[in-house]
Design an enzyme around this catalytic site. Structure first.
Site, PDB file in Angstrom:
ATOM      1  N   CYS A 131      20.135  12.586   3.955  1.00 41.37           N
ATOM      2  CA  CYS A 131      18.852  13.206   3.596  1.00 41.37           C
ATOM      3  C   CYS A 131      18.572  14.471   4.394  1.00 41.37           C
ATOM      4  O   CYS A 131      17.688  15.246   4.032  1.00 41.37           O
ATOM      5  CB  CYS A 131      17.707  12.213   3.781  1.00 41.37           C
ATOM      6  SG  CYS A 131      17.933  10.714   2.822  1.00 41.37           S
ATOM      7  N   HIS A 269      11.336  16.088   4.464  1.00 44.54           N
ATOM      8  CA  HIS A 269      12.065  15.186   3.569  1.00 44.54           C
ATOM      9  C   HIS A 269      11.116  14.109   3.059  1.00 44.54           C
ATOM     10  O   HIS A 269      10.450  13.426   3.833  1.00 44.54           O
ATOM     11  CB  HIS A 269      13.242  14.560   4.311  1.00 44.54           C
ATOM     12  CG  HIS A 269      13.830  13.413   3.576  1.00 44.54           C
ATOM     13  ND1 HIS A 269      14.177  13.489   2.245  1.00 44.54           N
ATOM     14  CD2 HIS A 269      14.131  12.151   3.965  1.00 44.54           C
ATOM     15  CE1 HIS A 269      14.664  12.328   1.845  1.00 44.54           C
ATOM     16  NE2 HIS A 269      14.645  11.492   2.870  1.00 44.54           N
ATOM     17  N   ASN A 299      12.276   9.356  -3.345  1.00 47.46           N
ATOM     18  CA  ASN A 299      13.168   9.874  -2.301  1.00 47.46           C
ATOM     19  C   ASN A 299      14.442  10.387  -2.966  1.00 47.46           C
ATOM     20  O   ASN A 299      15.229   9.607  -3.492  1.00 47.46           O
ATOM     21  CB  ASN A 299      13.485   8.738  -1.313  1.00 47.46           C
ATOM     22  CG  ASN A 299      14.385   9.196  -0.165  1.00 47.46           C
ATOM     23  OD1 ASN A 299      15.046  10.223  -0.259  1.00 47.46           O
ATOM     24  ND2 ASN A 299      14.420   8.418   0.895  1.00 47.46           N
TER      25      ASN A 299
HETATM   26  O1  UT7 Z   1      15.584   8.875   3.308  1.00 47.12           O
HETATM   27  C1  UT7 Z   1      16.138   8.458   4.527  1.00 47.12           C
HETATM   28  C2  UT7 Z   1      15.132   7.957   5.454  1.00 47.12           C
HETATM   29  N1  UT7 Z   1      14.406   6.862   4.897  1.00 47.12           N
HETATM   30  C3  UT7 Z   1      13.257   6.534   5.409  1.00 47.12           C
HETATM   31  O2  UT7 Z   1      12.802   7.196   6.306  1.00 47.12           O
HETATM   32  C4  UT7 Z   1      12.550   5.292   4.907  1.00 47.12           C
HETATM   33  C5  UT7 Z   1      11.911   4.594   6.070  1.00 47.12           C
HETATM   34  N2  UT7 Z   1      11.282   3.318   5.778  1.00 47.12           N
HETATM   35  C6  UT7 Z   1      10.198   3.161   4.994  1.00 47.12           C
HETATM   36  O3  UT7 Z   1       9.735   4.114   4.377  1.00 47.12           O
HETATM   37  C7  UT7 Z   1       9.515   1.831   4.972  1.00 47.12           C
HETATM   38  O4  UT7 Z   1      10.016   1.048   6.030  1.00 47.12           O
HETATM   39  C8  UT7 Z   1       9.709   1.065   3.636  1.00 47.12           C
HETATM   40  C9  UT7 Z   1       8.924   1.746   2.543  1.00 47.12           C
HETATM   41  C10 UT7 Z   1      11.167   1.008   3.266  1.00 47.12           C
HETATM   42  C11 UT7 Z   1       9.173  -0.340   3.777  1.00 47.12           C
HETATM   43  O5  UT7 Z   1       7.809  -0.306   4.163  1.00 47.12           O
HETATM   44  P1  UT7 Z   1       7.285  -1.220   5.360  1.00 47.12           P
HETATM   45  O6  UT7 Z   1       5.841  -1.021   5.446  1.00 47.12           O
HETATM   46  O7  UT7 Z   1       8.125  -0.846   6.557  1.00 47.12           O
HETATM   47  O8  UT7 Z   1       7.609  -2.648   4.846  1.00 47.12           O
HETATM   48  P2  UT7 Z   1       8.550  -3.744   5.524  1.00 47.12           P
HETATM   49  O9  UT7 Z   1       9.981  -3.391   5.329  1.00 47.12           O
HETATM   50  O10 UT7 Z   1       8.069  -4.033   6.911  1.00 47.12           O
HETATM   51  O11 UT7 Z   1       8.235  -4.977   4.619  1.00 47.12           O
HETATM   52  C12 UT7 Z   1       6.929  -5.558   4.588  1.00 47.12           C
HETATM   53  C13 UT7 Z   1       6.913  -6.631   3.547  1.00 47.12           C
HETATM   54  C14 UT7 Z   1       8.084  -7.601   3.646  1.00 47.12           C
HETATM   55  O12 UT7 Z   1       7.615  -8.876   3.286  1.00 47.12           O
HETATM   56  P3  UT7 Z   1       7.288  -9.970   4.420  1.00 47.12           P
HETATM   57  O13 UT7 Z   1       8.567 -10.163   5.175  1.00 47.12           O
HETATM   58  O14 UT7 Z   1       6.217  -9.362   5.259  1.00 47.12           O
HETATM   59  O15 UT7 Z   1       6.845 -11.150   3.627  1.00 47.12           O
HETATM   60  C15 UT7 Z   1       9.039  -7.114   2.582  1.00 47.12           C
HETATM   61  O16 UT7 Z   1       9.854  -8.152   2.079  1.00 47.12           O
HETATM   62  O17 UT7 Z   1       7.022  -6.023   2.247  1.00 47.12           O
HETATM   63  C16 UT7 Z   1       8.081  -6.647   1.523  1.00 47.12           C
HETATM   64  N3  UT7 Z   1       8.659  -5.690   0.619  1.00 47.12           N
HETATM   65  C17 UT7 Z   1       8.160  -5.480  -0.616  1.00 47.12           C
HETATM   66  N4  UT7 Z   1       7.151  -6.066  -1.269  1.00 47.12           N
HETATM   67  C18 UT7 Z   1       6.894  -5.638  -2.521  1.00 47.12           C
HETATM   68  C19 UT7 Z   1       9.692  -4.825   0.814  1.00 47.12           C
HETATM   69  N5  UT7 Z   1       9.888  -4.085  -0.276  1.00 47.12           N
HETATM   70  C20 UT7 Z   1       8.958  -4.471  -1.171  1.00 47.12           C
HETATM   71  C21 UT7 Z   1       8.654  -4.080  -2.484  1.00 47.12           C
HETATM   72  N6  UT7 Z   1       7.622  -4.673  -3.115  1.00 47.12           N
HETATM   73  N7  UT7 Z   1       9.339  -3.098  -3.137  1.00 47.12           N
END
Ligand code: UT7
Length: 347
Positions: A131, A269, A299
């Site tokens: 990215c 980005h 993204n």
């Molecule tokens: O492009 C290269 C660089 N990329 C990035 O910089 C991306 C960086 N990361 C992010 O943007 C975020 O970490 C994400 C958008 C990927 C995830 O957001 P988050 O607020 O960090 O969520 P999380 O991974 O901590 O997950 C929270 C909860 C989890 O459930 P539990 O364990 O709390 O029950 C996940 O399983 O959200 C759940 N979850 C979802 N729920 C509904 C993860 N993906 C989804 C989804 N829909 N699509």
């Protein structure tokens, strides 16, 4: 920011500063596939919701590449649009650089394929920094121009990420979209730099397509284990993204001797709206100064910054003399930032 013109006196003054190159963007172009995939489309096939995706990422929709197209096709259309914008023909181009992490093939690289489809035999190669690839490519391209090696250079960020996502993995599938953004670089027309580029390969596993390369060649087992798809530790990536982009932006401002209050816009980005706002705050900008178009494209990895730059221009945000901070972060891990100064006459 369109046609090539001679550097203005203020451009020359800027260029005299260390790491600032008297090179500008003289054309911008974008290509997005026609197919729109909404959050509700994903919610129909995965355990997710429009509300979750919007509030956690800012994404409302993204594009999916046509079955008959590949990364190079998106790149060619974006490249042509950028050349049209610059008033140039493909045969005017001295080098084609493609920043991509989703190449048409492992071999050959996508750059020569794009040049071939444009009907030219110029120097052509890929820059791979996931990215952050566009920022890396920008430094390479601007340096080629500034040192008189190649001019003009066509730099294209192009991605077909939907070909590499695991459609069964809600934590990654909903994030990515396809598209391409291109720019033409030539001397004069404002300035680019200083640049700050970095990497931490000890964290390579954080965001990775594990199989299909030399370390884990394709086999029936790797395919069955879905190891040809992208995997990401989202939270870990998020933390590094905010910290690294903010630090990198500050490094650029320090090196340039530029007060953050004179920066007009942050074009980063587009991985997550919350990340961009956090970076803006840490750098000393307002959240509103973080340009956001992730809502409609998702993204798009190496394509995201040039697409965002073109969108910012269309929104009238690249005003004459504007100081724009560009920043990226991605797999590798890699990160990078630079300052873009729009010429006083608007170019
Ligand atoms: O492009 C290269 C660089 N990329 C990035 O910089 C991306 C960086 N990361 C992010 O943007 C975020 O970490 C994400 C958008 C990927 C995830 O957001 P988050 O607020 O960090 O969520 P999380 O991974 O901590 O997950 C929270 C909860 C989890 O459930 P539990 O364990 O709390 O029950 C996940 O399983 O959200 C759940 N979850 C979802 N729920 C509904 C993860 N993906 C989804 C989804 N829909 N699509």
């Amino acid at each position: 920011m369109s046609r090539q013109v001679d550097p203005s006196p203020s451009d020359a003054a800027a260029a005299s500063k260390e790491g600032v190159l008297p090179v500008g963007i003289v054309g911008l172009g974008v290509d997005l596939p026609d197919e729109v995939v909404t959050n509700d489309d994903w919610a129909a096939v995965l355990d997710t919701s429009d509300e979750w995706i919007r509030t956690r990422t800012g994404i409302r929709e993204r594009r999916r590449i046509d079955d008959d197209d590949s990364t190079s096709d998106l790149a060619v259309r974006a490249g042509r649009a950028a050349l049209d914008d610059a008033g140039l023909q493909p045969e005017d181009v001295s080098a084609v650089i493609v920043a991509t992490t989703t190449p048409d093939h492992v071999m050959p690289q996508t750059g020569p394929i794009v040049a071939g489809k444009l009907g030219i035999e110029s120097a052509a190669f890929d820059v791979g920094a996931a990215c952050t690839g566009f920022i890396y490519g920008l430094q390479v391209a601007a340096t080629l121009v500034a040192t008189g090696q190649q001019e003009p250079v066509l730099l294209i960020g192009a991605e077909a990420l939907t070909r590499f996502i695991d459609e069964q993995d809600r934590s990654t599938a909903v994030l990515f979209g396809d598209g391409a953004g291109a720019c033409v670089l030539a001397s004069g027309n404002g300035s680019l730099g200083p640049f700050d580029l970095g990497s931490d390969g000890s964290l390579a596993d954080t965001l990775i397509v594990p199989a299909g390369g030399a370390s884990e060649p394709a086999s029936e087992e790797t395919v069955a284990a879905r190891r040809h798809f992208l995997t990401m530790e989202g939270g870990e990536t998020y933390r590094h993204a905010v910290a690294r982009m903010a630090a990198s932006c500050r490094t650029v401002l320090d090196q340039a001797g530029v007060d953050v209050e004179t920066v007009d816009l942050l074009v980063g980005h587009q991985a997550n709206e919350r990340i961009l706002k956090a970076v803006a705050s840490r750098v000393g900008l307002s959240e509103e100064q973080a340009f956001i178009d992730i809502d409609r494209v998702g993204n798009t990895s190496a394509a995201s910054i040039p697409i965002a730059l073109a969108d910012a221009r269309d929104d009238g945000l690249l005003k004459p003399g504007a100081r724009v901070l560009l920043t990226g972060f991605g797999a590798g891990l890699t990160w990078g930032s630079c300052l873009l100064t729009v010429p006083e006459d608007g170019g």
